[in-house]
Structure formats: C-alpha cells, structure tokens
Write a protein that holds these residues in place. Sequence first.
Motif, PDB file in Angstrom:
ATOM      1  N   UNK A 113       0.862  -1.175   0.000  1.00  0.00           N
ATOM      2  CA  UNK A 113       0.000   0.000   0.000  1.00  0.00           C
ATOM      3  C   UNK A 113       0.903   1.231   0.000  1.00  0.00           C
ATOM      4  N   UNK A 114       0.708   2.164  -0.916  1.00  0.00           N
ATOM      5  CA  UNK A 114       1.598   3.332  -0.951  1.00  0.00           C
ATOM      6  C   UNK A 114       1.610   4.125   0.347  1.00  0.00           C
ATOM      7  N   UNK A 115       0.514   4.084   1.105  1.00  0.00           N
ATOM      8  CA  UNK A 115       0.480   4.784   2.393  1.00  0.00           C
ATOM      9  C   UNK A 115       1.558   4.234   3.319  1.00  0.00           C
ATOM     10  N   UNK A 116       1.857   2.935   3.171  1.00  0.00           N
ATOM     11  CA  UNK A 116       2.830   2.294   4.047  1.00  0.00           C
ATOM     12  C   UNK A 116       4.260   2.776   3.803  1.00  0.00           C
ATOM     13  N   UNK A 117       4.462   3.515   2.725  1.00  0.00           N
ATOM     14  CA  UNK A 117       5.782   4.080   2.466  1.00  0.00           C
ATOM     15  C   UNK A 117       6.093   5.232   3.414  1.00  0.00           C
ATOM     16  N   UNK A 118       5.055   5.776   4.032  1.00  0.00           N
ATOM     17  CA  UNK A 118       5.217   6.955   4.874  1.00  0.00           C
ATOM     18  C   UNK A 118       5.501   6.582   6.321  1.00  0.00           C
ATOM     19  N   UNK A 119       6.277   7.419   6.985  1.00  0.00           N
ATOM     20  CA  UNK A 119       6.412   7.283   8.431  1.00  0.00           C
ATOM     21  C   UNK A 119       5.132   7.809   9.079  1.00  0.00           C
ATOM     22  N   UNK A 120       4.969   7.540  10.355  1.00  0.00           N
ATOM     23  CA  UNK A 120       3.772   8.003  11.053  1.00  0.00           C
ATOM     24  C   UNK A 120       3.664   9.525  11.016  1.00  0.00           C
ATOM     25  N   UNK A 121       4.788  10.225  11.181  1.00  0.00           N
ATOM     26  CA  UNK A 121       4.752  11.691  11.172  1.00  0.00           C
ATOM     27  C   UNK A 121       4.438  12.223   9.779  1.00  0.00           C
ATOM     28  N   UNK A 122       5.013  11.609   8.740  1.00  0.00           N
ATOM     29  CA  UNK A 122       4.704  12.033   7.373  1.00  0.00           C
ATOM     30  C   UNK A 122       3.214  11.859   7.083  1.00  0.00           C
ATOM     31  N   UNK A 134      -5.102  11.403  -0.587  1.00  0.00           N
ATOM     32  CA  UNK A 134      -5.721  11.176   0.723  1.00  0.00           C
ATOM     33  C   UNK A 134      -7.148  10.657   0.576  1.00  0.00           C
ATOM     34  N   UNK A 135      -7.889  11.193  -0.378  1.00  0.00           N
ATOM     35  CA  UNK A 135      -9.262  10.736  -0.613  1.00  0.00           C
ATOM     36  C   UNK A 135      -9.284   9.299  -1.128  1.00  0.00           C
ATOM     37  N   UNK A 136      -8.419   8.998  -2.094  1.00  0.00           N
ATOM     38  CA  UNK A 136      -8.386   7.647  -2.679  1.00  0.00           C
ATOM     39  C   UNK A 136      -8.040   6.588  -1.644  1.00  0.00           C
ATOM     40  N   UNK A 137      -7.202   6.953  -0.693  1.00  0.00           N
ATOM     41  CA  UNK A 137      -6.720   5.977   0.281  1.00  0.00           C
ATOM     42  C   UNK A 137      -7.451   6.045   1.621  1.00  0.00           C
ATOM     43  N   UNK A 138      -8.562   6.771   1.649  1.00  0.00           N
ATOM     44  CA  UNK A 138      -9.402   6.790   2.841  1.00  0.00           C
ATOM     45  C   UNK A 138      -8.817   7.529   4.024  1.00  0.00           C
ATOM     46  N   UNK A 139      -7.856   8.424   3.781  1.00  0.00           N
ATOM     47  CA  UNK A 139      -7.236   9.160   4.883  1.00  0.00           C
ATOM     48  C   UNK A 139      -8.079  10.355   5.305  1.00  0.00           C
ATOM     49  N   UNK A 140      -8.877  10.872   4.375  1.00  0.00           N
ATOM     50  CA  UNK A 140      -9.850  11.916   4.687  1.00  0.00           C
ATOM     51  C   UNK A 140     -11.146  11.556   3.978  1.00  0.00           C
ATOM     52  N   UNK A 141     -12.233  12.179   4.393  1.00  0.00           N
ATOM     53  CA  UNK A 141     -13.526  11.905   3.762  1.00  0.00           C
ATOM     54  C   UNK A 141     -14.142  13.194   3.250  1.00  0.00           C
TER      55      UNK A 141
END
Length: 214
Positions: free
Chosen positions: A148-157, A207-214
Amino acid sequence: MNPQRKIRVLLADDHAILRKGIGMVINAQPDMELAAEAASGDEVVREALRVRPDIVIMDVSMPGCNGIEAARRILTELPSTRILGLSMYKDSVYVRELLRAGASGYLVKDCDDAELLLAIRAVARGEAYLSPAVTSAVLTDYRRSVANPVDLLTAREREVLVMIAEGKTNKEIATALNLSIYTVESYRGSLMEKLNLHNTGDIVRFALRNGLIT
C-alpha cells in the motif's frame, strides 16, 4: 525480572487526565509502580535516561519528537528497557513503525484496565503484546502481496499529509504538532517525493483515494 521487585513504569502522553488515570491503575498494583511521567517525546527520552524504567508506555503521536523516534532514542541508550505503545490509532502503519523502532507491544487507548495490566506484565516478562484491536490490521498488512503506498510513509509524514489534505497551512501544522515550519516543509517534501505527488491537489486526491480523509 526479579519477582520480588516491582515493575517500574514510565508513562508518556500529552494528555494529563489520561496519565493520571493510568497512573492510578498502575500504582494500585502490588507488582508495579509509576516511576515517572512525561508529556512529550523529548521529555520521555530525558526521563527514561534519568529513572531507567523497566517499561515505557507512550503515545505514538506526541508534541516534538514523536513516540516512534523517542522509542529509537531510548532503546539506543537503554536496550533492556521495554517499550509499550499506546495510541488511538488502530491501523497497521503506526503499529509497524513502532515495532520497527524496537517496541515490544502496542495497545489502543480504548483498552480496559485488565488489558493494560496484562500487556504490562507480558512485556515485563520479555514477551510481545499486540492489542486484539490491531491484530487483524497487522495480519492483513502482513498478507498483502502488493504494498500500500500509504505504508511508504512514516507516522509523522502521514500526520502531515492528512493535515495538508484537510487544508491546513504549514504554519498551522507546525503549531499543531509543535514543530518548526522548516521541519514541516521537510516532511512535506519527503512524502511528496515518496508518493510521486507534485502539488497540494495531488495530496488531496491521494488522501481521498486511500481513505485518509472523507
């Protein structure tokens, strides 16, 4: 650990009322004691070096140095200390980042007192503990064949990305996370490079595509 000696716990969270509640639970146990408290990542590192606890229970997301970076710093200096993460986040990215930093366990903040004490005692014995609330997410993450591309990020990123997508300015993000604007800009540049994003619009769409915001 010597069964006659109490488990010495350092508790770190930026919410005083949560520290008070957990501290009361710990001090009520015959085999535990609250050695110290901290309200930020930088403070928990200092307190860990001062009191040399058996276990550090700390939030993943705190002002300044976050819990993941704090865990790395503590374990570099005190490799025998056990880290138990405590967070409201149940998704795998935070669990994975904390475990990579060397933590022995992860709890969600809506756990009950019995689970908290179970986790502390398990980690004190040298075992690992994952809250049932995050186990499913961790297993799903492990089984993925495509990252998952989100997993490339650190928690702070990830925190910074979500706040950008929500329309916050660099200054507002810096204030909310107790960081410098320069540091926020650095996180912004890093996450955009990792995800091949080129502007704020790209960040919002991601962010929208990956469900990080709605």
